[in-house]
Design a protein around this motif. Sequence first.
Motif, PDB file in Angstrom:
ATOM      1  N   VAL A  31       0.839  -1.201   0.000  1.00 56.23           N
ATOM      2  CA  VAL A  31       0.000   0.000   0.000  1.00 56.23           C
ATOM      3  C   VAL A  31       0.871   1.247   0.000  1.00 56.23           C
ATOM      4  CG1 VAL A  31      -1.642   1.348   1.378  1.00 56.23           C
ATOM      5  CG2 VAL A  31      -1.984  -1.102   1.074  1.00 56.23           C
ATOM      6  N   TYR A  32       1.924   1.246   0.813  1.00 58.28           N
ATOM      7  CA  TYR A  32       2.846   2.386   0.863  1.00 58.28           C
ATOM      8  C   TYR A  32       3.463   2.643  -0.513  1.00 58.28           C
ATOM      9  CZ  TYR A  32       6.921   5.224   2.008  1.00 58.28           C
ATOM     10  OH  TYR A  32       7.860   6.231   2.026  1.00 58.28           O
ATOM     11  N   LYS A  33       4.010   1.583  -1.113  1.00 56.94           N
ATOM     12  CA  LYS A  33       4.678   1.735  -2.409  1.00 56.94           C
ATOM     13  C   LYS A  33       3.704   2.188  -3.495  1.00 56.94           C
ATOM     14  CE  LYS A  33       8.019  -1.035  -3.503  1.00 56.94           C
ATOM     15  NZ  LYS A  33       8.840  -2.216  -3.797  1.00 56.94           N
ATOM     16  N   GLN A  34       2.478   1.658  -3.487  1.00 57.74           N
ATOM     17  CA  GLN A  34       1.476   2.042  -4.478  1.00 57.74           C
ATOM     18  C   GLN A  34       1.096   3.514  -4.314  1.00 57.74           C
ATOM     19  OE1 GLN A  34       0.371   0.286  -7.014  1.00 57.74           O
ATOM     20  NE2 GLN A  34      -1.035   1.867  -7.724  1.00 57.74           N
ATOM     21  N   ALA A  61       2.023   8.769   2.369  1.00 62.32           N
ATOM     22  CA  ALA A  61       1.974   7.318   2.190  1.00 62.32           C
ATOM     23  C   ALA A  61       1.983   6.604   3.540  1.00 62.32           C
ATOM     24  CB  ALA A  61       3.142   6.860   1.323  1.00 62.32           C
ATOM     25  N   ARG A  62       2.801   7.076   4.480  1.00 62.04           N
ATOM     26  CA  ARG A  62       2.822   6.469   5.830  1.00 62.04           C
ATOM     27  C   ARG A  62       1.470   6.625   6.520  1.00 62.04           C
ATOM     28  NH1 ARG A  62       8.141   8.151   5.744  1.00 62.04           N
ATOM     29  NH2 ARG A  62       7.645  10.219   6.529  1.00 62.04           N
ATOM     30  N   LYS A  63       0.865   7.803   6.382  1.00 62.41           N
ATOM     31  CA  LYS A  63      -0.449   8.040   6.997  1.00 62.41           C
ATOM     32  C   LYS A  63      -1.523   7.177   6.347  1.00 62.41           C
ATOM     33  CE  LYS A  63       0.509  12.706   8.572  1.00 62.41           C
ATOM     34  NZ  LYS A  63       0.228  14.137   8.398  1.00 62.41           N
ATOM     35  N   THR A  64      -1.392   6.905   5.063  1.00 57.79           N
ATOM     36  CA  THR A  64      -2.336   6.041   4.371  1.00 57.79           C
ATOM     37  C   THR A  64      -2.263   4.634   4.946  1.00 57.79           C
ATOM     38  OG1 THR A  64      -2.152   7.338   2.346  1.00 57.79           O
ATOM     39  CG2 THR A  64      -3.003   5.096   2.133  1.00 57.79           C
ATOM     40  N   VAL A  65      -1.064   4.150   5.180  1.00 62.04           N
ATOM     41  CA  VAL A  65      -0.886   2.815   5.758  1.00 62.04           C
ATOM     42  C   VAL A  65      -1.414   2.788   7.192  1.00 62.04           C
ATOM     43  CG1 VAL A  65       0.830   1.121   6.520  1.00 62.04           C
ATOM     44  CG2 VAL A  65       1.031   2.194   4.269  1.00 62.04           C
ATOM     45  N   ALA A  66      -1.152   3.831   7.960  1.00 61.71           N
ATOM     46  CA  ALA A  66      -1.585   3.880   9.357  1.00 61.71           C
ATOM     47  C   ALA A  66      -3.103   3.932   9.473  1.00 61.71           C
ATOM     48  CB  ALA A  66      -0.961   5.083  10.058  1.00 61.71           C
ATOM     49  N   ALA A  67      -3.758   4.479   8.467  1.00 65.51           N
ATOM     50  CA  ALA A  67      -5.221   4.603   8.498  1.00 65.51           C
ATOM     51  C   ALA A  67      -5.927   3.289   8.184  1.00 65.51           C
ATOM     52  CB  ALA A  67      -5.664   5.671   7.515  1.00 65.51           C
ATOM     53  N   ARG A  68      -5.183   2.285   7.755  1.00 71.02           N
ATOM     54  CA  ARG A  68      -5.800   1.001   7.392  1.00 71.02           C
ATOM     55  C   ARG A  68      -6.201   0.224   8.601  1.00 71.02           C
ATOM     56  NH1 ARG A  68      -2.675  -2.627   3.798  1.00 71.02           N
ATOM     57  NH2 ARG A  68      -4.650  -3.589   3.725  1.00 71.02           N
TER      58      ARG A  68
END
Length: 68
Positions: A31-34, A61-68
């Motif tokens: 998810v981070y890389k995408q 990108a880090r916040k996107t991963v953390a929101a999962r």
Amino acid sequence: MATITNTTRFAPTGIFSMVYVVEKFFANRAVYKQTVRELNTLNDRELEDLGLCRADIPDVARKTVAAR
């Protein structure tokens, strides 16, 4: 009559716990890389329209991963 639902998540134990952690790590990494890849395709004007600059991409990108 009120219905109570179980909202706890599956918490594997033992060897399954290690497998779960590894799978989650690789899923989060994907998810981070995408997210980084997609944001890098935008030009500076498009990023500015989103209120971002190129230096913000890893943090987003880090916040996107953390929101999962």
